[in-house]
Write a protein that holds these residues in place. Sequence first.
Motif, short mmCIF file in Angstrom:
data_model
loop_
_atom_site.label_atom_id
_atom_site.label_comp_id
_atom_site.label_asym_id
_atom_site.label_seq_id
_atom_site.Cartn_x
_atom_site.Cartn_y
_atom_site.Cartn_z
N SER A 50 -1.80 26.61 -9.89
CA SER A 50 -1.89 27.94 -9.86
C SER A 50 -2.47 28.21 -11.22
O SER A 50 -2.40 27.60 -12.29
N ALA A 51 -3.12 29.47 -11.25
CA ALA A 51 -3.38 30.05 -12.71
C ALA A 51 -2.24 30.34 -13.30
O ALA A 51 -1.50 31.20 -13.04
N VAL A 52 -2.35 29.74 -14.48
CA VAL A 52 -0.95 30.07 -15.59
C VAL A 52 -1.54 30.67 -16.65
O VAL A 52 -2.81 30.44 -17.10
N HIS A 53 -0.73 31.46 -17.37
CA HIS A 53 -0.99 31.93 -18.82
C HIS A 53 -1.92 33.15 -18.21
O HIS A 53 -2.25 33.43 -17.11
N ARG A 54 -2.53 33.76 -19.40
CA ARG A 54 -3.11 35.09 -19.24
C ARG A 54 -4.35 35.38 -20.07
O ARG A 54 -4.51 34.80 -21.15
N VAL A 59 13.37 26.48 -16.86
CA VAL A 59 12.34 25.78 -15.94
C VAL A 59 13.41 25.72 -14.48
O VAL A 59 12.88 25.60 -13.50
N THR A 116 4.12 33.27 -16.74
CA THR A 116 3.47 33.00 -17.68
C THR A 116 2.35 34.27 -17.92
O THR A 116 1.79 34.61 -18.70
N PHE A 117 2.23 34.98 -16.84
CA PHE A 117 1.24 36.04 -16.72
C PHE A 117 1.76 37.31 -17.32
O PHE A 117 1.11 38.14 -18.00
N LYS A 160 12.20 27.12 -4.68
CA LYS A 160 12.93 26.68 -3.50
C LYS A 160 13.25 27.51 -2.68
O LYS A 160 13.16 27.75 -1.58
N ALA A 206 2.97 23.50 -12.51
CA ALA A 206 4.06 24.03 -12.77
C ALA A 206 4.58 23.72 -14.31
O ALA A 206 4.76 22.43 -14.34
N PHE A 207 4.94 24.46 -15.16
CA PHE A 207 5.48 24.12 -16.29
C PHE A 207 4.42 23.25 -17.23
O PHE A 207 5.11 22.51 -18.17
N GLN A 224 13.58 28.62 -12.66
CA GLN A 224 12.20 29.01 -11.90
C GLN A 224 12.09 27.80 -10.80
O GLN A 224 11.59 28.40 -9.49
N LYS A 225 12.35 26.49 -10.88
CA LYS A 225 12.47 25.87 -9.61
C LYS A 225 13.39 26.34 -8.52
O LYS A 225 12.99 25.96 -7.43
N TYR A 255 5.66 29.78 -11.95
CA TYR A 255 5.14 29.48 -13.20
C TYR A 255 3.98 30.28 -13.60
O TYR A 255 3.85 30.86 -14.70
N GLY A 256 3.20 30.42 -12.79
CA GLY A 256 1.71 31.10 -13.06
C GLY A 256 1.96 32.68 -13.21
O GLY A 256 1.77 33.26 -14.07
N GLY A 312 0.52 22.84 -3.13
CA GLY A 312 0.84 23.86 -4.28
C GLY A 312 1.16 23.14 -5.72
O GLY A 312 1.82 23.65 -6.35
N VAL A 313 0.17 22.38 -6.01
CA VAL A 313 0.14 21.70 -7.19
C VAL A 313 -0.31 22.84 -8.44
O VAL A 313 0.12 22.89 -9.32
N PRO A 328 5.28 27.42 -4.02
CA PRO A 328 5.25 26.36 -4.94
C PRO A 328 5.82 26.71 -6.39
O PRO A 328 5.83 27.87 -6.90
N ALA A 329 6.35 25.73 -6.95
CA ALA A 329 6.81 26.08 -8.25
C ALA A 329 5.73 26.39 -9.31
O ALA A 329 5.85 27.27 -10.15
N SER A 330 4.67 26.03 -9.09
CA SER A 330 3.29 26.47 -10.12
C SER A 330 2.87 27.89 -9.79
O SER A 330 2.66 28.46 -10.69
N LYS A 331 3.28 28.33 -8.61
CA LYS A 331 3.04 30.05 -8.37
C LYS A 331 3.92 30.55 -9.25
O LYS A 331 3.75 31.70 -9.89
#
Lengths: 576, 161
Positions: free
Chosen positions: A170-174, B41, B63-64, B49, A183-184, B44-45, B59-60, A167-168, B54-57
């Motif tokens: 992801s599509a971020v921003h828009r 942050v 930011t969307f 958990k 993430a971040f 979000q983390k 954040y995605g 899970g590193v 995932p944290a990336s999800k």
Amino acid sequence: MNVTINNLNVEAQPGQTILDVAKENDIHIPTLCHLNLHDTKVVNQVATCRVCMVEIEGRRNLMPACSTRVSDGMVIKTNTPRAVKSRRTIVELLLSNHPKDCLVCERNQNCELQALAAELGVRDVEYKGKRSRHDKDTSSYSLIRDPEKCVLCRRCETMCNKVQTVGVYSAVHRGFDTVMGTAFDEPILDTVCTFCGQCVSVCPTGALTQVDNTSEVWKAINDPDKFVIVQTAPAVRVALGEEFGVEAGTSVTGKMVAALKLMGFDKVCDTDFAADLTIMEEATEFIDRLKNGGKLPILTSCCPAWVKFIEHQFPDLLDIPSTCKSPHEMFGAIAKTYLAEKLDIDPKKIVVVSVMPCLAKKYEAIRPELSNKEIQNVDFVITTRELARMIREAGLTFNALDDDDFDDMLGESTGASVIFGTTGGVVEAAVRTAASWLEGKDIEKFDWTELRGLDGIRVATVPIAGVDVKIAIAHGLGNARKIFERIRAGEEFHIIEVMACPGGCIGGGGQPYYLEHDTSVLRKRAEALYAEDKEKAIRLSHKNPQIIKLYEEFLGDPGGHKAHALLHTKYVRRDN
Amino acid sequence: MNENDKQLAELDSYIDSFDTKKGKLIVSLHKAQDIYGYLSVDIQKHIAKRLGIPASKVYGVVTFYSFFNTTPKGKYSIDVCMGTACFVRGSADVLEEFKSQLKIDVGGTTEDGLFSLDSIRCVGACGLAPVVSVNGKVHGRVTRADVSKILDDYKSKEATA
């Protein structure tokens, strides 16, 4: 049901996509984002790129072939002027937002976007406009992210999230600012990335590439003050040939050794030797844990990507991995002590280069605990792909080279070590030796077929010296996660083998790219390793005469004090 | 229990009240933003958990959607409506005026933490266009010239408080 594609009436199954049916009937529809990982039953079917648009009778709009399911009587046309024009427009639009430095790109001549532009005969991009700007992420030792070359196909996300469950990405921003990010927006070095490199394997462009260490290696070779020793991992020899047009599954060990010698390495050795050494230590550790009530299961520790995975994701299980260093690290430790003594060379002058099928090994080599007296065990790691490039750079006609043999010292190996390169191989090698030791005589069963194959998780119980030894094997980190969860839930195993990459090292992130992740390539590479094992005179690690000599002359007993100091390591709890 | 612990307990009991954690990311983010005013942050983390994703999800998603903000809001949160009616009646000019007087961009917060500025879409008061809402209080028919008066009102309120 029946459908018509390009005036051809063909049979189709409900649930199939237009692309599936077209493929079965040898009708080519260009694709870009689509990726079918057959054996893991994961398909990247996000239909974001719109390259595979086809015309369907009775529908106003073109439809993406990769994600549109067929229906009975459907009439499909893949090559109408409208479909072809749309396809070309899509590719031109992608190119309008893509750097044009193909000539100096890592993926030059090996890029799916480049191939697509060539296939469609794009000669000019008429769309001029703003281009998305993103910084390169060069934080890690294994891979480089260059989001400007990203086509947002999401393959990396599918691989990392669904197959590897890390899970590193992801599509971020828009909108226009959308980027496959972390993430971040953290640099990848600071994320939970395991550096397995599977995202690099599936990236269609140069957006994700390996860190290139070839120039450092050339520099070392050309430095008269350095004594440069190269070692090659088992999985490299059965894949390197593919880079030179040889059929998948052809072992090119002899030519590879010849090439390395011609390139100017001072010694050409075999990581297989160190794999035998790993088995000596790991089998000793297993028997010790089994007999003395130690922690079971024992988990093989050759794969640096799963090591980082468990450090992040299962820090409560850090007492199950074997403390053995991975084979190439053991090799480095021995090369800079035992071999240095034998050859009377200052260890500081020795440079150990590992040729690996792996990107995580690049990161592993800089882990501070993998050193001895402040000298790193391994100096540089290059991948199978990088080695192929160095061979080309050196102007060698690879296929015309005569076979050569590894150097004598630290070059001899057994069949048990060769199979380290495929999923199930490490545990099979360990079981061969552990069973021989526990039963007090060398076993005669060499082929443990119950441990082989490409199923994601395999569990087998084998009777050894009156104990029913329960073995689990997982490849791909998603499968590893399932096994770790079973252990956490209390299921008992004796030995676990985990390899981060699908197929084990033969499917590593540093191996030659292969189309569509077609696993028949992996099967062929695995078969080549098992064939090499079968041909070896010695198929038990503890019978390797050089290994026996190494313990007699230098290390003492397996698992002893000196062996521990040089060949074992520790693990680190990391955030998740 | 201090304020921080209370806030976290409120968020956690909300997340734990779900039968399944699937598809609960956006509502959890809404709740967190209600409680904290923004999504740090760390929060979000924490949500990642707690939901096992995932944290990336996370954040995605954050930011969307422009509704989610990742910086703390000012004491007075100024939302300038950029809906169609407000826009044609000059809300873009009003927004520019706020930006220049406060010296912050859309989504930003002044250094003293007093004001933050956002653009929003239709608040349903088109008859009063262009509309500016400050902490939910609607100011109608705002012109460029009104901006300093609105800001001064809140500043003086602060000074006498």
